[in-house]
Design a protein around this motif. Structure first.
Motif, PDB file in Angstrom:
ATOM      1  N   PRO A 291       0.793  -1.234   0.000  1.00  0.00           N
ATOM      2  CA  PRO A 291       0.000   0.000   0.000  1.00  0.00           C
ATOM      3  C   PRO A 291       0.825   1.284   0.000  1.00  0.00           C
ATOM      4  CG  PRO A 291      -0.926  -1.567   1.541  1.00  0.00           C
ATOM      5  CD  PRO A 291       0.375  -2.153   1.081  1.00  0.00           C
ATOM      6  N   GLU A 292       2.085   1.254   0.445  1.00  0.00           N
ATOM      7  CA  GLU A 292       2.877   2.480   0.452  1.00  0.00           C
ATOM      8  C   GLU A 292       3.653   2.679  -0.838  1.00  0.00           C
ATOM      9  OE1 GLU A 292       6.137  -0.364   1.662  1.00  0.00           O
ATOM     10  OE2 GLU A 292       3.964  -0.242   1.571  1.00  0.00           O
ATOM     11  N   ASP A 293       3.569   1.751  -1.784  1.00  0.00           N
ATOM     12  CA  ASP A 293       4.275   1.890  -3.050  1.00  0.00           C
ATOM     13  C   ASP A 293       3.578   2.891  -3.960  1.00  0.00           C
ATOM     14  OD1 ASP A 293       5.879  -0.067  -2.051  1.00  0.00           O
ATOM     15  OD2 ASP A 293       5.046  -1.686  -3.261  1.00  0.00           O
ATOM     16  N   SER A 294       4.376   3.579  -4.788  1.00  0.00           N
ATOM     17  CA  SER A 294       3.799   4.558  -5.702  1.00  0.00           C
ATOM     18  C   SER A 294       2.862   3.905  -6.706  1.00  0.00           C
ATOM     19  CB  SER A 294       4.914   5.309  -6.430  1.00  0.00           C
ATOM     20  OG  SER A 294       5.737   4.397  -7.147  1.00  0.00           O
ATOM     21  N   ALA A 295       3.244   2.717  -7.211  1.00  0.00           N
ATOM     22  CA  ALA A 295       2.388   2.024  -8.185  1.00  0.00           C
ATOM     23  C   ALA A 295       1.038   1.669  -7.572  1.00  0.00           C
ATOM     24  CB  ALA A 295       3.094   0.764  -8.696  1.00  0.00           C
ATOM     25  N   TYR A 296       1.034   1.202  -6.335  1.00  0.00           N
ATOM     26  CA  TYR A 296      -0.227   0.871  -5.655  1.00  0.00           C
ATOM     27  C   TYR A 296      -1.087   2.125  -5.493  1.00  0.00           C
ATOM     28  CZ  TYR A 296      -3.453  -1.040  -2.176  1.00  0.00           C
ATOM     29  OH  TYR A 296      -4.579  -1.446  -1.507  1.00  0.00           O
ATOM     30  N   GLY A 297      -0.463   3.243  -5.149  1.00  0.00           N
ATOM     31  CA  GLY A 297      -1.217   4.479  -4.990  1.00  0.00           C
ATOM     32  C   GLY A 297      -1.880   4.922  -6.283  1.00  0.00           C
ATOM     33  N   PHE A 298      -1.139   4.825  -7.404  1.00  0.00           N
ATOM     34  CA  PHE A 298      -1.717   5.208  -8.688  1.00  0.00           C
ATOM     35  C   PHE A 298      -2.849   4.268  -9.089  1.00  0.00           C
ATOM     36  CE2 PHE A 298       2.386   7.473  -9.420  1.00  0.00           C
ATOM     37  CZ  PHE A 298       1.850   8.716  -9.729  1.00  0.00           C
ATOM     38  N   VAL A 299      -2.661   2.968  -8.847  1.00  0.00           N
ATOM     39  CA  VAL A 299      -3.691   1.994  -9.205  1.00  0.00           C
ATOM     40  C   VAL A 299      -4.971   2.243  -8.412  1.00  0.00           C
ATOM     41  CG1 VAL A 299      -4.322  -0.450  -8.996  1.00  0.00           C
ATOM     42  CG2 VAL A 299      -2.153   0.197 -10.049  1.00  0.00           C
ATOM     43  N   GLU A 300      -4.831   2.429  -7.106  1.00  0.00           N
ATOM     44  CA  GLU A 300      -6.018   2.656  -6.274  1.00  0.00           C
ATOM     45  C   GLU A 300      -6.687   3.992  -6.596  1.00  0.00           C
ATOM     46  OE1 GLU A 300      -5.716   3.091  -1.873  1.00  0.00           O
ATOM     47  OE2 GLU A 300      -6.866   1.228  -1.901  1.00  0.00           O
ATOM     48  N   LEU A 301      -5.887   5.020  -6.892  1.00  0.00           N
ATOM     49  CA  LEU A 301      -6.459   6.317  -7.240  1.00  0.00           C
ATOM     50  C   LEU A 301      -7.215   6.241  -8.560  1.00  0.00           C
ATOM     51  CD1 LEU A 301      -6.734   9.298  -6.463  1.00  0.00           C
ATOM     52  CD2 LEU A 301      -4.611   9.745  -7.727  1.00  0.00           C
ATOM     53  N   ALA A 302      -6.647   5.524  -9.547  1.00  0.00           N
ATOM     54  CA  ALA A 302      -7.339   5.372 -10.830  1.00  0.00           C
ATOM     55  C   ALA A 302      -8.657   4.627 -10.662  1.00  0.00           C
ATOM     56  CB  ALA A 302      -6.435   4.635 -11.818  1.00  0.00           C
ATOM     57  N   MET A 303      -8.646   3.550  -9.867  1.00  0.00           N
ATOM     58  CA  MET A 303      -9.875   2.798  -9.604  1.00  0.00           C
ATOM     59  C   MET A 303     -10.914   3.688  -8.930  1.00  0.00           C
ATOM     60  SD  MET A 303     -10.333  -0.647  -7.276  1.00  0.00           S
ATOM     61  CE  MET A 303      -9.645   0.188  -5.836  1.00  0.00           C
ATOM     62  N   PHE A 304     -10.500   4.421  -7.922  1.00  0.00           N
ATOM     63  CA  PHE A 304     -11.429   5.291  -7.199  1.00  0.00           C
ATOM     64  C   PHE A 304     -11.974   6.384  -8.105  1.00  0.00           C
ATOM     65  CE2 PHE A 304     -12.276   9.093  -4.696  1.00  0.00           C
ATOM     66  CZ  PHE A 304     -13.156   8.599  -3.744  1.00  0.00           C
ATOM     67  N   LEU A 305     -11.131   6.950  -8.968  1.00  0.00           N
ATOM     68  CA  LEU A 305     -11.559   8.032  -9.848  1.00  0.00           C
ATOM     69  C   LEU A 305     -12.638   7.563 -10.818  1.00  0.00           C
ATOM     70  CD1 LEU A 305     -11.326  10.863 -11.043  1.00  0.00           C
ATOM     71  CD2 LEU A 305      -9.389  10.054 -12.409  1.00  0.00           C
ATOM     72  N   PHE A 306     -12.448   6.400 -11.443  1.00  0.00           N
ATOM     73  CA  PHE A 306     -13.416   5.917 -12.417  1.00  0.00           C
ATOM     74  C   PHE A 306     -14.746   5.559 -11.750  1.00  0.00           C
ATOM     75  CE2 PHE A 306      -9.770   5.598 -15.204  1.00  0.00           C
ATOM     76  CZ  PHE A 306     -10.317   5.817 -16.467  1.00  0.00           C
ATOM     77  N   VAL A 307     -14.679   4.941 -10.568  1.00  0.00           N
ATOM     78  CA  VAL A 307     -15.917   4.615  -9.857  1.00  0.00           C
ATOM     79  C   VAL A 307     -16.647   5.887  -9.448  1.00  0.00           C
ATOM     80  CG1 VAL A 307     -16.891   3.505  -7.809  1.00  0.00           C
ATOM     81  CG2 VAL A 307     -15.036   2.390  -9.068  1.00  0.00           C
ATOM     82  N   THR A 308     -15.897   6.886  -8.976  1.00  0.00           N
ATOM     83  CA  THR A 308     -16.501   8.152  -8.578  1.00  0.00           C
ATOM     84  C   THR A 308     -17.169   8.843  -9.757  1.00  0.00           C
ATOM     85  OG1 THR A 308     -14.831   8.434  -6.837  1.00  0.00           O
ATOM     86  CG2 THR A 308     -16.049  10.392  -7.517  1.00  0.00           C
ATOM     87  N   VAL A 309     -16.510   8.828 -10.916  1.00  0.00           N
ATOM     88  CA  VAL A 309     -17.088   9.462 -12.107  1.00  0.00           C
ATOM     89  C   VAL A 309     -18.382   8.763 -12.524  1.00  0.00           C
ATOM     90  CG1 VAL A 309     -16.724   9.868 -14.575  1.00  0.00           C
ATOM     91  CG2 VAL A 309     -14.903  10.395 -12.945  1.00  0.00           C
ATOM     92  N   SER A 310     -18.390   7.425 -12.464  1.00  0.00           N
ATOM     93  CA  SER A 310     -19.612   6.700 -12.840  1.00  0.00           C
ATOM     94  C   SER A 310     -20.755   7.025 -11.886  1.00  0.00           C
ATOM     95  CB  SER A 310     -19.339   5.190 -12.856  1.00  0.00           C
ATOM     96  OG  SER A 310     -19.114   4.692 -11.545  1.00  0.00           O
ATOM     97  N   MET A 311     -20.463   7.169 -10.593  1.00  0.00           N
ATOM     98  CA  MET A 311     -21.503   7.526  -9.634  1.00  0.00           C
ATOM     99  C   MET A 311     -22.003   8.945  -9.871  1.00  0.00           C
ATOM    100  SD  MET A 311     -20.157   5.836  -6.060  1.00  0.00           S
ATOM    101  CE  MET A 311     -20.197   4.048  -5.825  1.00  0.00           C
TER     102      MET A 311
END
Length: 349
Positions: A291-311
């Motif tokens: 969870p503290e890796d940069s790649a994990y942060g980008f992956v989770e942020l991208a997932m959250f962004l797309f779900v938020t946009v759909s909502m």
């Protein structure tokens, strides 16, 4: 590629031995047992940047939800005075349920952020222990992937289906449908998150919903993750839901001749399908990093962004735009009735 480390789950919260040497600068977690089941080594990243970006998206979504709440309540009061709006107003509780599920999902996502824990929760409950934080992460996974997001998707599908029906189903039926479909998913999430029978035989990343490490300020804390089994359960639901959702959208497009409504359905379908696809891909990739890796942060942020946009798109297309259209039609019909005219129109989407 690094070998998987396996230790009993009870060792996940044990402190490191006193005689152990100083940790390498590349390692952010002094507790090596918390790293079992992940493949790539850690790359430090300022978690606060991802947390702040997530909070900004949540703030926008909550503001839109507050606006939708206001529109629904105003339309509810307005429809009591305009007879022409009574038919459309029959779905006001379902739309209220949709906005409520989006709001509680957003608040649940806020509680996953280390920045919120560091600045707020620790100030309110300073005595909370690491195992208690881990239990909170389990609850967040069950609620997010087991009830809030599936409930939002089912409610959205219900609104799309009833938009082409001449007779509106009972408002109770929407709640019954939601509980009937979400109950098995929630139950499976509870079983695999809290009572996994294979917990002692599998790597931690397959059943663990948290790891112990340091947050961006260097303090030891629990970082929430998504267990493998929870992702599989949600993935199966997402595949089945996608087929049902596309079928419903196709039926609506086959009956609706209004170009504006067709465009809304297309935008809604694209946003939901893209969000589900990106979410499944990101959940699959999240197992590769800590969870503290940069790649994990980008992956989770991208997932959250797309779900938020759909909502957000769902709130605009299924709540805000229909209400504004209905109010405009109601005002026009009231003016025609006052002038002695006749005729009614009904906008469902």
């Amino acid at each position: 590629m690094r070998k998987l480390l396996y230790l009993p789950p009870t060792a996940a919260f044990l402190p490191p031995p006193l005689s152990s040497p100083s940790p390498s600068p590349l390692l952010q977690f002094p507790d090596l047992t918390a790293r079992e089941g992940f493949f790539f080594s850690s790359v430090p990243v300022a978690e606060s940047a991802f947390d702040l970006a997530t909070i900004c998206f949540i703030a926008v979504l909550l503001f839109l939800s507050l606006l939708a709440f206001s529109f629904i309540l105003y339309f509810r009061l307005r429809s009591r005075r305009l007879i022409h709006l009574e038919n459309f107003n029959s779905l006001w509780t379902v739309r209220l349920l949709l906005v409520s599920l989006i709001s509680v999902w957003a608040f649940n996502e806020i509680l996953r952020l280390p920045l919120v824990w560091r600045n707020y929760i620790y100030q309110i409950v300073p005595s909370i222990t690491l195992p208690q934080q881990a239990n909170i992460c389990k609850l967040q996974v069950v609620l997010s992937l087991g009830f809030f997001e599936p409930g939002f998707l089912i409610t959205l599908l219900f609104l799309v289906n009833v938009s082409i029906k001449k007779r509106k189903p009972s408002r109770i039926w929407a709640l019954v449908s939601l509980l009937m479909i979400c109950s098995p998913i929630t139950l499976l999430q509870i079983v695999f998150v809290y009572f996994n029978p294979l917990e002692g035989k599998l790597p931690r990343f397959m059943h663990g919903s948290s790891v112990v490490g340091n947050d961006f300020s260097g303090e030891k804390t629990v970082l929430c993750t998504y267990p493998f089994f929870s992702c599989v359960i949600f993935g199966v639901f997402a595949v089945a839901y996608s087929m049902a959702f596309l079928l419903s959208c196709w039926r609506v497009l086959a009956l609706v001749i209004n170009k504006g409504i067709r465009n809304r359905i297309n935008v809604l379908a694209v946003s939901v399908m893209v969000a589900l696809s990106v979410q499944i891909v990101c959940l699959s990739l999240s197992w590769l990093w800590m969870p503290e890796d940069s790649a994990y942060g980008f992956v989770e942020l991208a997932m959250f962004l797309f779900v938020t946009v759909s909502m957000a798109v769902a709130e605009v297309i299924l709540v805000l735009r229909p209400i504004t259209d209905a109010l405009a039609v109601g005002a026009d019909l009231q003016r025609r009735t006052t002038e002695g005219g006749a005729g009614e129109r009904f906008i469902s989407l």
